[in-house]
Enzyme design. Structure first.
Site, mmCIF file in Angstrom:
data_model
loop_
_atom_site.group_PDB
_atom_site.id
_atom_site.type_symbol
_atom_site.label_atom_id
_atom_site.label_comp_id
_atom_site.label_asym_id
_atom_site.label_seq_id
_atom_site.Cartn_x
_atom_site.Cartn_y
_atom_site.Cartn_z
ATOM 1 N N SER A 149 -77.295 16.219 29.888
ATOM 2 C CA SER A 149 -76.025 15.823 30.662
ATOM 3 C C SER A 149 -75.238 15.078 30.171
ATOM 4 C CB SER A 149 -76.539 15.543 32.066
ATOM 5 O OG SER A 149 -75.393 14.857 32.803
ATOM 6 N N TYR A 160 -81.237 9.310 36.676
ATOM 7 C CA TYR A 160 -81.081 10.612 36.183
ATOM 8 C C TYR A 160 -80.415 10.379 34.578
ATOM 9 C CZ TYR A 160 -78.371 15.086 35.988
ATOM 10 O OH TYR A 160 -77.998 16.448 35.410
HETATM 11 P P1 NAI Z 1 -79.113 24.057 40.943
HETATM 12 O O1 NAI Z 1 -79.683 23.026 41.727
HETATM 13 O O2 NAI Z 1 -78.423 24.949 41.003
HETATM 14 O O3 NAI Z 1 -80.526 24.950 39.949
HETATM 15 C C1 NAI Z 1 -81.652 24.014 39.627
HETATM 16 C C2 NAI Z 1 -82.746 24.995 39.785
HETATM 17 O O4 NAI Z 1 -83.954 24.422 39.312
HETATM 18 C C3 NAI Z 1 -83.139 25.505 41.209
HETATM 19 O O5 NAI Z 1 -83.267 27.004 40.989
HETATM 20 C C4 NAI Z 1 -84.364 25.088 41.600
HETATM 21 O O6 NAI Z 1 -85.170 25.727 42.378
HETATM 22 C C5 NAI Z 1 -85.022 24.589 40.221
HETATM 23 N N1 NAI Z 1 -85.935 23.551 40.180
HETATM 24 C C6 NAI Z 1 -85.907 22.553 40.622
HETATM 25 N N2 NAI Z 1 -86.987 21.764 40.520
HETATM 26 C C7 NAI Z 1 -88.068 22.804 39.774
HETATM 27 C C8 NAI Z 1 -89.257 22.672 39.485
HETATM 28 N N3 NAI Z 1 -89.994 21.425 39.267
HETATM 29 N N4 NAI Z 1 -89.805 23.630 38.762
HETATM 30 C C9 NAI Z 1 -89.029 24.650 38.688
HETATM 31 N N5 NAI Z 1 -87.934 24.839 39.089
HETATM 32 C C10 NAI Z 1 -87.106 23.947 39.661
HETATM 33 O O7 NAI Z 1 -78.655 22.953 39.463
HETATM 34 P P2 NAI Z 1 -77.759 23.129 38.232
HETATM 35 O O8 NAI Z 1 -76.598 22.490 38.424
HETATM 36 O O9 NAI Z 1 -77.857 24.670 37.844
HETATM 37 O O10 NAI Z 1 -78.549 22.243 37.126
HETATM 38 C C11 NAI Z 1 -79.176 22.889 36.140
HETATM 39 C C12 NAI Z 1 -79.612 21.925 34.958
HETATM 40 O O11 NAI Z 1 -78.282 21.450 34.374
HETATM 41 C C13 NAI Z 1 -80.290 20.708 35.686
HETATM 42 O O12 NAI Z 1 -81.152 20.208 34.508
HETATM 43 C C14 NAI Z 1 -79.025 19.730 36.028
HETATM 44 O O13 NAI Z 1 -79.688 18.249 35.684
HETATM 45 C C15 NAI Z 1 -78.299 20.154 34.804
HETATM 46 N N6 NAI Z 1 -76.960 19.648 34.784
HETATM 47 C C16 NAI Z 1 -76.190 20.021 35.917
HETATM 48 C C17 NAI Z 1 -74.902 19.640 35.894
HETATM 49 C C18 NAI Z 1 -73.909 20.198 37.119
HETATM 50 O O14 NAI Z 1 -72.898 19.476 37.208
HETATM 51 N N7 NAI Z 1 -74.254 21.122 37.712
HETATM 52 C C19 NAI Z 1 -74.222 18.498 34.893
HETATM 53 C C20 NAI Z 1 -75.055 18.372 34.089
HETATM 54 C C21 NAI Z 1 -76.296 18.726 33.838
#
Ligand code: NAI
Length: 262
Positions: free
Chosen positions: A141, A154
């Site tokens: 990130s 984080y």
């Molecule tokens: P989201 O919340 O939309 O999707 C995350 C997914 O990961 C969900 O389907 C959830 O069920 C799954 N998940 C959570 N814990 C888990 C576990 N222990 N085992 C398996 N699956 C698990 O999140 P998003 O925004 O798509 O984020 C994806 C990645 O991108 C994350 O690592 C987040 O930190 C990173 N990120 C997101 C940003 C944003 O602005 N949305 C910015 C920078 C990084």
């Protein structure tokens, strides 16, 4: 077809960036193994891919659990005979000060964002080493590159992901394995809209404030991160390893509008 005939695993592919990446990987010709804690969400991603004539399967996986991660990677390897791409994407965040972070929140943040990536590397690297090839993408990130008040723990996890990725790139490059991390800015996903903006007193005002910090003056979309992941996964990035790629509308290269200029 940038990923034709590639076998890929994407963790956290039930939502947001992981789901967009799964759809784009499949469109680019990859077989996608959707791994997520949430079975219903993961199956929905698989159905979306199949409805577009793509190849996908689901395996319920908790990335914080070594047994689950070992089983995921071993099953894919036995089923397909190789693993070309591992996208360690699953993550979560809590928006709170360091002093107000509970021990449980610390553990969940570090275990999901950092230990999950470690386990993905630990179990996939020996397979990629034996096959002499592989591309690994780890989700970091902009908060892993610079401090963001309210995201201290984080940031610690994501900063760890960046350095762990560089270490893996350095250790395994000689075996034909590339390891890079992605550093998105604010991307419109359920994590941003529900867990972050949705918890603000005035989400619309918070979003406007956020947008103003971006040189491109807008937030990003999951597709824009997915296309960066496809690039890093593909042979177009064949001499790129150990990098932390910003997909952030310029945020991480901007000190802020300190003195406004017209
Ligand atoms: P989201 O919340 O939309 O999707 C995350 C997914 O990961 C969900 O389907 C959830 O069920 C799954 N998940 C959570 N814990 C888990 C576990 N222990 N085992 C398996 N699956 C698990 O999140 P998003 O925004 O798509 O984020 C994806 C990645 O991108 C994350 O690592 C987040 O930190 C990173 N990120 C997101 C940003 C944003 O602005 N949305 C910015 C920078 C990084």
């Amino acid at each position: 077809m940038q990923l034709k005939d590639k076998i890929s695993i994407i963790t956290g592919a039930g939502s947001g960036i992981g789901r967009s990446s799964a759809l784009l990987f499949a469109k680019e010709g990859a077989t996608v193994v959707v791994a997520d804690l949430n079975e219903q969400a993961g199956m929905e991603t698989v159905e979306l891919i199949r409805s577009q004539d793509g190849q996908a399967t689901f395996q319920q996986t908790d990335v914080t659990n070594a047994t689950d991660m070992n089983r995921l990677i071993d099953t894919v390897h036995r089923q397909f005979g190789k693993i070309d791409i591992m996208f360690n994407n699953a993550g979560l965040e809590y928006f709170t000060t360091i002093a107000d972070t509970t021990e449980e929140e610390w553990d969940r943040t570090i275990n999901t964002n950092l230990k999950g990536v470690f386990l993905g590397l630990k179990f996939v690297l020996p397979i990629m080493k034996a096959q002499g090839s592989g591309s690994i993408i780890n989700m970091a990130s902009v908060a892993g590159l610079a401090a963001w008040p309210g995201l201290g723990v984080y940031s610690a996890a994501k900063g760890g992901v960046i350095l762990l990725s560089k270490a893996a790139a350095a250790e395994y490059g000689k075996f034909g394995i590339r390891v890079n991390s992605l550093c998105p800015g604010s991307i419109r996903t359920p994590l941003l809209e529900e867990q972050f903006l949705g918890k603000m007193d005035d989400p619309a005002a918070a979003e406007a404030q956020l947008r103003n910090h971006y040189p491109l003056n807008r937030l990003g979309n999951p597709d824009e991160v997915a296309s960066a992941a496809v690039f890093l996964a593909s042979d177009s990035a064949s001499f790129i390893t150990g990098q932390a790629l910003g997909v952030d509308g310029g945020l991480s290269s901007f000190v802020g509008d300190l003195i406004s200029i017209k």
